[in-house]
Design a protein around this motif. Sequence first.
Motif, short mmCIF file in Angstrom:
data_model
loop_
_atom_site.label_atom_id
_atom_site.label_comp_id
_atom_site.label_asym_id
_atom_site.label_seq_id
_atom_site.Cartn_x
_atom_site.Cartn_y
_atom_site.Cartn_z
N LEU A 443 0.82 -1.22 0.00
CA LEU A 443 0.00 0.00 0.00
C LEU A 443 0.85 1.27 0.00
N ASN A 444 0.40 2.26 -0.78
CA ASN A 444 0.98 3.60 -0.71
C ASN A 444 0.01 4.58 -0.08
N ILE A 445 -1.29 4.31 -0.17
CA ILE A 445 -2.32 5.23 0.32
C ILE A 445 -3.12 4.58 1.44
N GLY A 446 -3.96 5.36 2.09
CA GLY A 446 -4.71 4.88 3.24
C GLY A 446 -5.84 3.94 2.90
N TYR A 447 -6.47 4.13 1.73
CA TYR A 447 -7.65 3.33 1.37
C TYR A 447 -7.31 2.24 0.36
N TRP A 448 -8.09 1.17 0.44
CA TRP A 448 -7.93 0.03 -0.47
C TRP A 448 -9.30 -0.63 -0.66
N GLY A 449 -9.53 -1.23 -1.82
CA GLY A 449 -10.73 -2.03 -2.05
C GLY A 449 -12.02 -1.25 -2.02
N GLY A 450 -12.01 0.01 -2.49
CA GLY A 450 -13.23 0.79 -2.57
C GLY A 450 -13.68 1.40 -1.26
N GLY A 451 -12.72 1.76 -0.37
CA GLY A 451 -13.10 2.51 0.83
C GLY A 451 -12.70 1.89 2.15
N CYS A 452 -11.84 0.87 2.15
CA CYS A 452 -11.40 0.20 3.38
C CYS A 452 -10.02 0.72 3.79
N LEU A 454 -7.03 -0.26 5.16
CA LEU A 454 -6.49 -1.61 5.34
C LEU A 454 -5.41 -1.68 6.42
N TRP A 455 -4.48 -0.73 6.45
CA TRP A 455 -3.35 -0.83 7.36
C TRP A 455 -3.76 -0.61 8.82
N GLU A 456 -4.59 0.41 9.07
CA GLU A 456 -5.00 0.68 10.44
C GLU A 456 -5.90 -0.43 10.97
N GLY A 457 -6.77 -0.96 10.11
CA GLY A 457 -7.65 -2.05 10.52
C GLY A 457 -8.59 -1.62 11.62
N MET A 458 -8.87 -2.55 12.55
CA MET A 458 -9.80 -2.29 13.65
C MET A 458 -9.12 -2.64 14.97
N GLY A 459 -9.74 -2.23 16.05
CA GLY A 459 -9.20 -2.53 17.37
C GLY A 459 -8.26 -1.45 17.85
#
Length: 562
Positions: A443-452, A454-459
Amino acid sequence: MEHGEQKGSSSSVVADWSLVFWTLCSVILPVLITLWCSFQRSRRQVLIRDIFRKSKHDWHYTYLFGQPSYCCVCAEHILRGAFCNCCGLRVSEACLKKADQLFLCKEIMMRSNGAHSSMPHHWIRGNVPLCSCCMICTQQCGTQPKLCDYRCVWCQYTVHDECMMDCLKTEECTFGEFRDLIIPPYYLSTINQMRKDKRTNYEKVVPYCRKHWMPVIILANTRSGNNMGETLLGEFKILLNPVQVFDLSKIAPAKALQLCTLLPCNAVRVLVCGGDGTVGWVLDAIDEMKIKGQERYIPQVAILPLGTGNDLSNTLGWGAGYAGEVPVEQILQNVMEADGIKLDRWKVQVTNKGYYNLRKPKVFTMNNYFSIGPDALMALNFHAHREKTPSLFSSRIINKAVYFFYGTKDCLVQECKDLNKKVELELDGERIELPNLEGIIVLNIGYWGGGCRLWEGMGDEPYPLARHDDGLLEVVGVHGSFHCAQIQVKLANPVRLGQAHTVRLILKSSKMPMQVDGEPWAQGPCTVTITHKTHALMLYHSGEQTDDDASSVSEQDHVREQ
């Protein structure tokens, strides 16, 4: 008796022939009428196209106007007819030729008498916006059901018939709300003349000398996503100078961007109307300008998202997709108010192994992400079917539904399983031990797959925020298509593999799907090397932030302060 039978049989024959005749008439007559109407319609279309081709107006024909309209020639109410995409003139089909003779269109270039040129209003009568107010009495215009009131095609000011005075017809036009974005028609002719005279003191030319002038160039891809590009082209031509609005299906970005060389250095803004692929196309053209030694003319780039994923647009605050919900006037206002930022761009080099090593390596430029595995497989299947039947993929909803179908299919088939046994991963030269995975995403940017995100995730896991201007790549793994779906609905986290300045991935065996920014292909054994290439000057719009975005930006600001 026999005579009676013969008479009965002859009458039945006549009845049968009569039935056949009327049956044929009922079938053939509608067909003939349909053919005649079709012939007349095609003949009319040929005549209309011939008029359009010879006209100075940018005519477009419509079978039903979207609002009450009146012919600017005969003043009659019209349901269908032609409208000019540049000046907004509306006429009936019968009055097309007269309209060409009576009314001038917007002049994209105009002879000037000197450096401090000016021009009067260009008034068009009738069909003014219902929400407009008279510049003299401030009362609402366009409320009467007839051809009335005037509108200037440059400043968009409106005036009642009874408020129109002779002085307004010769008054200097100020270009209205978007004067800082518009290229005046006299400007380009003045600059061209100065170039012929080998003069370079452009700072004396109005509006070059104006402090806040930031001319905008519109680059619209009419084939992107939901096919709104055609409508947007017309709306931008009405508000701006048509010379600064380009259709990328007719002219390449590299050629359109040469307009920047006639404008002030480091002041031009470009609005790209299209998907992430269109943005990448424009950024490649800007890189060509750097190679040509035109660095001082490099523009800043804003995005109006018309594609399917729009992850880069989402990352830069321009939203996940545009469907006409925001007026074009507000879009231009957002472009004026946006802040300049940098975007890392990366070089992706794919070197084949074995016999195929004799071939020249593939080289891509990455703005968003590179991936190998299930999401690349979905993109590959999608593109294969879109190439076969492009007309079916004209809606953002349909496109996402097709992606969902192929994702569901891969959950059952698992074509990319045991990826960790087929590849080796190195981050900044250090070998990474891979768990059981089906896909790897860089990844180079914060969003992936149409709005997710990915790197920060959840929790509450303390992971540093992904940024697009720090020279670092984020690398994650996924267990399959079902895991990707869980991540998108925030039911699971990706497998975080690390951050790096350089990523090296070695595909040892078999053939696997890969993609760079949504452009997929099937790849055999190879080595993929991702290194930093350059920066792009982008525009960030803070008005479209979600709560998650706002917290991310505040955390990034806190990191900068530290």
